[in-house]
Design a protein around this motif. Structure first.
Motif, PDB file in Angstrom:
ATOM      1  N   VAL A   1      -9.127  -0.791  -1.155  1.00 57.85           N
ATOM      2  CA  VAL A   1     -10.039  -1.490  -2.473  1.00 57.85           C
ATOM      3  C   VAL A   1      -9.626  -2.230  -3.108  1.00 57.85           C
ATOM      4  O   VAL A   1      -7.763  -1.714  -2.812  1.00 57.85           O
ATOM      5  N   ILE A   2      -9.282  -3.308  -2.661  1.00 56.34           N
ATOM      6  CA  ILE A   2      -7.592  -4.274  -3.329  1.00 56.34           C
ATOM      7  C   ILE A   2      -8.583  -4.915  -4.472  1.00 56.34           C
ATOM      8  O   ILE A   2      -9.949  -5.245  -4.937  1.00 56.34           O
ATOM      9  N   LEU A   3      -8.132  -5.542  -5.887  1.00 51.43           N
ATOM     10  CA  LEU A   3      -8.248  -6.561  -7.157  1.00 51.43           C
ATOM     11  C   LEU A   3      -8.311  -7.774  -6.477  1.00 51.43           C
ATOM     12  O   LEU A   3      -7.423  -8.098  -5.434  1.00 51.43           O
ATOM     13  N   THR A   4      -9.321  -8.362  -6.882  1.00 52.88           N
ATOM     14  CA  THR A   4      -9.818 -10.090  -6.620  1.00 52.88           C
ATOM     15  C   THR A   4      -8.320 -10.439  -7.041  1.00 52.88           C
ATOM     16  O   THR A   4      -8.025 -12.113  -6.920  1.00 52.88           O
ATOM     17  N   ASP A   5      -8.661 -10.287  -8.086  1.00 54.13           N
ATOM     18  CA  ASP A   5      -7.468 -10.741  -8.869  1.00 54.13           C
ATOM     19  C   ASP A   5      -6.276 -11.185  -8.839  1.00 54.13           C
ATOM     20  O   ASP A   5      -5.766 -12.640  -8.899  1.00 54.13           O
TER      21      ASP A   5
ATOM     22  N   ILE B   1      -6.113  -1.223  -5.368  1.00 50.22           N
ATOM     23  CA  ILE B   1      -6.351   0.470  -6.870  1.00 50.22           C
ATOM     24  C   ILE B   1      -5.924   2.342  -5.446  1.00 50.22           C
ATOM     25  O   ILE B   1      -6.176   2.309  -5.928  1.00 50.22           O
ATOM     26  N   GLU B   2      -6.859   1.899  -4.109  1.00 56.13           N
ATOM     27  CA  GLU B   2      -7.154   3.636  -3.858  1.00 56.13           C
ATOM     28  C   GLU B   2      -7.373   3.397  -2.643  1.00 56.13           C
ATOM     29  O   GLU B   2      -8.293   2.342  -1.911  1.00 56.13           O
TER      30      GLU B   2
ATOM     31  N   VAL C   1       0.774  -1.089   0.253  1.00 50.09           N
ATOM     32  CA  VAL C   1       0.208   0.041   0.241  1.00 50.09           C
ATOM     33  C   VAL C   1       0.816   1.415   0.348  1.00 50.09           C
ATOM     34  O   VAL C   1       2.573   1.313   0.255  1.00 50.09           O
ATOM     35  N   PRO C   2      -0.013   2.664  -0.282  1.00 52.61           N
ATOM     36  CA  PRO C   2       1.404   4.076  -0.408  1.00 52.61           C
ATOM     37  C   PRO C   2       1.584   4.105   1.267  1.00 52.61           C
ATOM     38  O   PRO C   2       0.898   3.495   2.296  1.00 52.61           O
TER      39      PRO C   2
END
Length: 188
Positions: free
Chosen positions: A174-178, A183-184, A163-164
């Motif tokens: 929010v994270i991508l499940t793939d 994300i943000e 994370v930043p």
């Protein structure tokens, strides 16, 4: 149905060497020389054994046509997961092995797509993104905030992501499940 290898997503059911496999993870590899590869972690539908396969991104794979239905995750019963079909309210019990490493992303009430071949569930597709809370992360080091560097963080579900620097424990992201990437910051 033939699909280009770079289109493969977790949850797909593909035919490889005459066997049906559920895709549980993907990773795109860029070697220093030559074209990119996609490395796919998959589980044999019949035996449950995991395997990995590597294709060039321009190769094609056979995506099997499965019946997709919308379900909602209800609860965990022993070692199994209980889902309810949204149209008929019929409940089904499924092994958590279908989710593989993405199991910690499953949340109460989450809407998923379960793919079945000949009435047998073979894969579970999670939403593209999920919101999770950071439970612990390293403190910000002075002077590092000017660059766009990332630091490791552990989420409330036990997953480790980068994370930043400006995020702290207790923040929702929010994270991508793939591929489990940040994300943000979640909007409140």
């Amino acid at each position: 149905m033939k699909q280009q290898a770079n289109q493969i997503r977790p949850g797909w059911v593909i035919l490889n060497n005459g066997k049906q496999y559920t895709v549980i993870g993907i990773q795109i590899l860029q070697p220093g020389k030559g074209g990119a590869f996609i490395q796919v972690e998959m589980r044999d539908v019949e035996t449950g054994l995991k395997t990995q396969e590597r294709w060039r991104t321009v190769d094609s794979v056979e995506k099997l046509l499965a019946e997709d239905k919308n379900y909602q995750f209800l609860y965990k019963e022993g070692d199994d997961l209980v889902f309810m079909e949204e149209e008929t309210y019929e409940q089904i019990t499924i092994s958590p092995d279908l989710l593989g490493d993405r199991l910690p992303l499953l949340q109460d009430g989450m809407k998923v797509i379960i793919s079945s071949i000949e009435g047998k569930p073979v894969s579970i597709q999670l939403p593209k993104t999920v919101v999770a809370k950071i439970s612990e992360t390293e403190p910000v080091v002075k002077g590092q905030t000017a660059t766009s560097s990332f630091k490791p963080a552990i989420l409330d579900n036990g997953i480790r992501v980068m994370v930043p620097q400006f995020l702290d424990a207790g923040d929702d992201i929010v994270i991508l499940t793939d591929d489990l990437t940040y994300i943000e910051r979640a909007k409140k």
